[in-house]
Design an enzyme around this catalytic site. Sequence first.
Site, PDB file in Angstrom:
ATOM      1  N   SER A 170       0.821  -1.215   0.000  1.00 50.27           N
ATOM      2  CA  SER A 170       0.000   0.000   0.000  1.00 50.27           C
ATOM      3  C   SER A 170       0.860   1.271   0.000  1.00 50.27           C
ATOM      4  O   SER A 170       0.500   2.279  -0.617  1.00 50.27           O
ATOM      5  CB  SER A 170      -0.944  -0.001   1.203  1.00 50.27           C
ATOM      6  OG  SER A 170      -0.199  -0.024   2.398  1.00 50.27           O
ATOM      7  N   THR A 171       2.000   1.227   0.666  1.00 48.97           N
ATOM      8  CA  THR A 171       2.875   2.406   0.699  1.00 48.97           C
ATOM      9  C   THR A 171       3.414   2.697  -0.699  1.00 48.97           C
ATOM     10  O   THR A 171       3.419   3.842  -1.155  1.00 48.97           O
ATOM     11  CB  THR A 171       4.049   2.174   1.683  1.00 48.97           C
ATOM     12  OG1 THR A 171       3.517   1.683   2.914  1.00 48.97           O
ATOM     13  CG2 THR A 171       4.840   3.441   1.918  1.00 48.97           C
ATOM     14  N   ASP A 231      10.628   1.274  -1.239  1.00 49.76           N
ATOM     15  CA  ASP A 231       9.858   0.132  -0.772  1.00 49.76           C
ATOM     16  C   ASP A 231       9.198   0.450   0.567  1.00 49.76           C
ATOM     17  O   ASP A 231       9.606   1.391   1.265  1.00 49.76           O
ATOM     18  CB  ASP A 231      10.814  -1.064  -0.603  1.00 49.76           C
ATOM     19  CG  ASP A 231      10.145  -2.389  -0.877  1.00 49.76           C
ATOM     20  OD1 ASP A 231       8.912  -2.460  -0.811  1.00 49.76           O
ATOM     21  OD2 ASP A 231      10.878  -3.356  -1.154  1.00 49.76           O
ATOM     22  N   ALA A 235       7.781  -1.593   4.314  1.00 48.76           N
ATOM     23  CA  ALA A 235       8.258  -2.692   5.174  1.00 48.76           C
ATOM     24  C   ALA A 235       7.183  -2.991   6.206  1.00 48.76           C
ATOM     25  O   ALA A 235       6.285  -2.184   6.449  1.00 48.76           O
ATOM     26  CB  ALA A 235       9.564  -2.316   5.858  1.00 48.76           C
ATOM     27  N   GLY A 276       3.329  -8.759   1.748  1.00 51.95           N
ATOM     28  CA  GLY A 276       2.743  -8.767   0.406  1.00 51.95           C
ATOM     29  C   GLY A 276       3.288  -9.876  -0.482  1.00 51.95           C
ATOM     30  O   GLY A 276       2.973  -9.932  -1.669  1.00 51.95           O
ATOM     31  N   GLU A 298      11.811  -7.998  -4.125  1.00 48.80           N
ATOM     32  CA  GLU A 298      12.183  -6.756  -3.417  1.00 48.80           C
ATOM     33  C   GLU A 298      13.652  -6.828  -2.978  1.00 48.80           C
ATOM     34  O   GLU A 298      14.376  -5.838  -3.055  1.00 48.80           O
ATOM     35  CB  GLU A 298      11.260  -6.537  -2.223  1.00 48.80           C
ATOM     36  CG  GLU A 298       9.854  -6.168  -2.648  1.00 48.80           C
ATOM     37  CD  GLU A 298       8.820  -6.211  -1.529  1.00 48.80           C
ATOM     38  OE1 GLU A 298       7.786  -5.557  -1.677  1.00 48.80           O
ATOM     39  OE2 GLU A 298       9.030  -6.905  -0.520  1.00 48.80           O
ATOM     40  N   LYS A 333       5.429   1.213  12.741  1.00 46.74           N
ATOM     41  CA  LYS A 333       6.184   0.023  12.342  1.00 46.74           C
ATOM     42  C   LYS A 333       7.611   0.011  12.892  1.00 46.74           C
ATOM     43  O   LYS A 333       8.383  -0.901  12.599  1.00 46.74           O
ATOM     44  CB  LYS A 333       6.242  -0.059  10.813  1.00 46.74           C
ATOM     45  CG  LYS A 333       4.891  -0.386  10.167  1.00 46.74           C
ATOM     46  CD  LYS A 333       5.035  -0.394   8.667  1.00 46.74           C
ATOM     47  CE  LYS A 333       3.766  -0.873   7.987  1.00 46.74           C
ATOM     48  NZ  LYS A 333       3.884  -0.759   6.519  1.00 46.74           N
TER      49      LYS A 333
HETATM   50  C1  5RP Z   1       5.621  -6.720   0.379  1.00 40.76           C
HETATM   51  C2  5RP Z   1       6.221  -5.950   1.475  1.00 40.76           C
HETATM   52  C3  5RP Z   1       5.613  -4.625   1.809  1.00 40.76           C
HETATM   53  O1  5RP Z   1       6.557  -3.638   1.547  1.00 40.76           O
HETATM   54  C4  5RP Z   1       5.229  -4.598   3.254  1.00 40.76           C
HETATM   55  O2  5RP Z   1       4.363  -5.683   3.507  1.00 40.76           O
HETATM   56  C5  5RP Z   1       4.546  -3.274   3.633  1.00 40.76           C
HETATM   57  O3  5RP Z   1       3.305  -3.190   3.037  1.00 40.76           O
HETATM   58  P1  5RP Z   1       2.380  -1.898   3.234  1.00 40.76           P
HETATM   59  O4  5RP Z   1       3.074  -0.768   2.566  1.00 40.76           O
HETATM   60  O5  5RP Z   1       1.086  -2.279   2.557  1.00 40.76           O
HETATM   61  O6  5RP Z   1       2.221  -1.691   4.710  1.00 40.76           O
HETATM   62  O7  5RP Z   1       7.188  -6.338   2.079  1.00 40.76           O
HETATM   63  O8  5RP Z   1       6.277  -7.954   0.190  1.00 40.76           O
END
Ligand code: 5RP
Length: 226
Positions: A28-29, A82, A84, A98, A104, A122
């Site tokens: 989502s980020t 990215d 996390a 995800g 990644e 986080k």
């Molecule tokens: C996908 C990941 C994502 O970066 C992680 O899960 C964070 O996700 P979000 O931005 O939705 O909180 O590692 O493999």
Amino acid sequence: MNEAKFNAIKEALKYIKDGQIIGLGSGSTVELFIEELRKKIAEEGIYLGFVPASSMTYLKLATLGLRIESLDSYPELDISFDGADEVDERKFALKGRGAALFREKILSKYSKKYIIMVEDSKLSHKIGEKAKVSIEVLPFATRPVMARLKAMGANVELRNGERIKDGPIISDNGNYILDASFGIIEDPKKLAQEINEITGVIENGIFYENISEIIVGTKDSFKKIV
Ligand code: 5RP
């Protein structure tokens, strides 16, 4: 809108320069970041190319009409961004909710800079306090790999699709994902190496090198772990 997440994204946008080829993780980020990138491209008329880590990110870029490139055309990327699942003050990160952790990690290795953007919820003292270790595994080797991880002291589960799919979820690489809980991780590098030594493991979600910076957004601002 998660203001803390948005503040991290806003700061990350400052790293963008005209002409860059940019790796993008998944989640989502990253999706929100792509929307802001599109606005920036439209406002400033800059020319950027993107290498997506997942089908989710690929589709988002394609839907918005952004230029998609590959590691075949650009074996070294200028910069990657990215999200996390958890980060700590020592600059370690847990990733993989995800299921895109393998690609990644590839982006993190083959980019001149790798920037992680997270909201402050986080951030922990030491990774493992909040999130589990995601592990991509070859389906053929699932049970023996799980047994090895249990012998290392982990609680391990095969990740299932729940509402969206019956049975195990399949990564973009055609593999299964395990969620392993080791508790607080004192030595992330050692644990990451031990996990990857198990035959059948494709990659683990402990990111312990190649992170240039973690931008931790707060409600009103951000801080950086460098
Ligand atoms: C996908 C990941 C994502 O970066 C992680 O899960 C964070 O996700 P979000 O931005 O939705 O909180 O590692 O493999």
